[in-house]
Design a protein around this motif. Structure first.
Motif, PDB file in Angstrom:
ATOM      1  N   THR A   1       0.835  -1.192   0.000  1.00  0.00           N
ATOM      2  CA  THR A   1       0.000   0.000   0.000  1.00  0.00           C
ATOM      3  C   THR A   1       0.873   1.246   0.000  1.00  0.00           C
ATOM      4  O   THR A   1       2.001   1.218   0.507  1.00  0.00           O
ATOM      5  CB  THR A   1      -0.943   0.017   1.226  1.00  0.00           C
ATOM      6  N   THR A   2       0.381   2.297  -0.603  1.00  0.00           N
ATOM      7  CA  THR A   2       1.080   3.578  -0.566  1.00  0.00           C
ATOM      8  C   THR A   2       0.467   4.447   0.524  1.00  0.00           C
ATOM      9  O   THR A   2      -0.623   4.150   1.035  1.00  0.00           O
ATOM     10  CB  THR A   2       0.974   4.311  -1.909  1.00  0.00           C
ATOM     11  N   LYS A   3       1.133   5.513   0.865  1.00  0.00           N
ATOM     12  CA  LYS A   3       0.631   6.356   1.945  1.00  0.00           C
ATOM     13  C   LYS A   3      -0.633   7.091   1.539  1.00  0.00           C
ATOM     14  O   LYS A   3      -1.344   7.606   2.396  1.00  0.00           O
ATOM     15  CB  LYS A   3       1.696   7.341   2.403  1.00  0.00           C
ATOM     16  N   HIS A   4      -0.940   7.086   0.250  1.00  0.00           N
ATOM     17  CA  HIS A   4      -2.173   7.714  -0.207  1.00  0.00           C
ATOM     18  C   HIS A   4      -3.299   6.708  -0.381  1.00  0.00           C
ATOM     19  O   HIS A   4      -4.385   7.066  -0.825  1.00  0.00           O
ATOM     20  CB  HIS A   4      -1.914   8.446  -1.521  1.00  0.00           C
TER      21      HIS A   4
ATOM     22  N   ALA B   1      -3.336   3.653  -2.171  1.00  0.00           N
ATOM     23  CA  ALA B   1      -3.356   2.701  -3.277  1.00  0.00           C
ATOM     24  C   ALA B   1      -2.876   1.338  -2.788  1.00  0.00           C
ATOM     25  O   ALA B   1      -2.002   1.266  -1.919  1.00  0.00           O
ATOM     26  CB  ALA B   1      -2.469   3.196  -4.403  1.00  0.00           C
ATOM     27  N   THR B   2      -3.471   0.276  -3.300  1.00  0.00           N
ATOM     28  CA  THR B   2      -3.092  -1.072  -2.864  1.00  0.00           C
ATOM     29  C   THR B   2      -2.902  -1.993  -4.065  1.00  0.00           C
ATOM     30  O   THR B   2      -3.519  -1.803  -5.116  1.00  0.00           O
ATOM     31  CB  THR B   2      -4.151  -1.687  -1.936  1.00  0.00           C
TER      32      THR B   2
ATOM     33  N   ALA C   1       3.750   0.822  -7.045  1.00  0.00           N
ATOM     34  CA  ALA C   1       3.545  -0.129  -5.958  1.00  0.00           C
ATOM     35  C   ALA C   1       3.610  -1.565  -6.463  1.00  0.00           C
ATOM     36  O   ALA C   1       4.171  -2.440  -5.803  1.00  0.00           O
ATOM     37  CB  ALA C   1       2.200   0.139  -5.286  1.00  0.00           C
ATOM     38  N   LEU C   2       3.043  -1.821  -7.623  1.00  0.00           N
ATOM     39  CA  LEU C   2       3.046  -3.182  -8.151  1.00  0.00           C
ATOM     40  C   LEU C   2       4.467  -3.658  -8.419  1.00  0.00           C
ATOM     41  O   LEU C   2       4.843  -4.790  -8.092  1.00  0.00           O
ATOM     42  CB  LEU C   2       2.208  -3.267  -9.426  1.00  0.00           C
ATOM     43  N   TYR C   3       5.296  -2.778  -8.964  1.00  0.00           N
ATOM     44  CA  TYR C   3       6.699  -3.117  -9.212  1.00  0.00           C
ATOM     45  C   TYR C   3       7.412  -3.463  -7.902  1.00  0.00           C
ATOM     46  O   TYR C   3       8.160  -4.428  -7.822  1.00  0.00           O
ATOM     47  CB  TYR C   3       7.388  -1.949  -9.904  1.00  0.00           C
TER      48      TYR C   3
END
Length: 127
Positions: A51-54, A56-57, A105-107
Motif C-alpha cells: 500500500t502507498t501512503k495515499h 493505493a493497494t 507499488a506493483l513493481y
C-alpha cells in the motif's frame, strides 16, 4: 531508517483468519510504500500486498479477495487481515517499507525492492 516489528502470527486452521500487525518505530507516513511479503520453506520470497501512503493497494493474485492491507499512519502501524486461510498461505510473513515507491507499488510488490524490513512473524495453517 524506520525499525519494523511484526506480530500476530500463529497457528490457525484452514478457513480461519489472522490479523498481522507491523509497528514502525518512527513516522511511517514518510514511507510511501509499505507492504507484506512472505517466504515459505523451500520457496522464494513473494510479495503479498502493498500500500502507498495515499491508499493505493496491490495484491498478489493468490490472496486477492481474501487478504486486506491497511495502514494507520497516526499509529505508525501496518496491518494485514487474512481471511479464508489456506495451507499454502503458511509462511514467515515480513513487513517492509520504503520512503519512495518509484516504479509503482506493483513493481515494488513484485520485486521486493524496499529498504527496511522486519524480522518476520510465522503463520502456520493446519488442514
Amino acid at each position: 531508517q524506520v525499525h519494523l516489528v511484526e506480530f500476530g502470527g500463529g497457528s490457525v486452521q484452514a478457513g480461519g483468519s489472522l490479523r498481522l500487525t507491523c509497528e514502525g518505530s518512527g513516522d511511517i507516513y514518510s514511507y510511501e510504500c509499505m507492504g507484506w511479503f512472505r517466504k515459505a520453506q523451500g520457496k522464494e520470497r513473494e510479495g503479498v500486498a502493498i500500500t502507498t501512503k495515499h491508499g493505493a493497494t496491490e495484491y498478489a493474485e493468490s490472496v486477492e479477495g481474501r487478504f486486506t492491507i491497511s495502514r494507520d499512519n497516526a499509529k505508525s502501524t501496518l496491518y494485514l487481515q487474512m481471511n479464508s486461510l489456506k495451507p499454502e498461505d503458511a509462511a514467515m510473513y515480513y513487513c517492509a517499507a520504503d520512503r519512495w515507491c518509484a516504479g509503482g507499488a506493483l513493481y515494488r510488490l513484485q520485486t521486493g525492492r524496499l529498504d527496511a524490513w522486519g524480522l518476520g512473524t510465522q503463520v502456520t495453517i493446519s488442514s
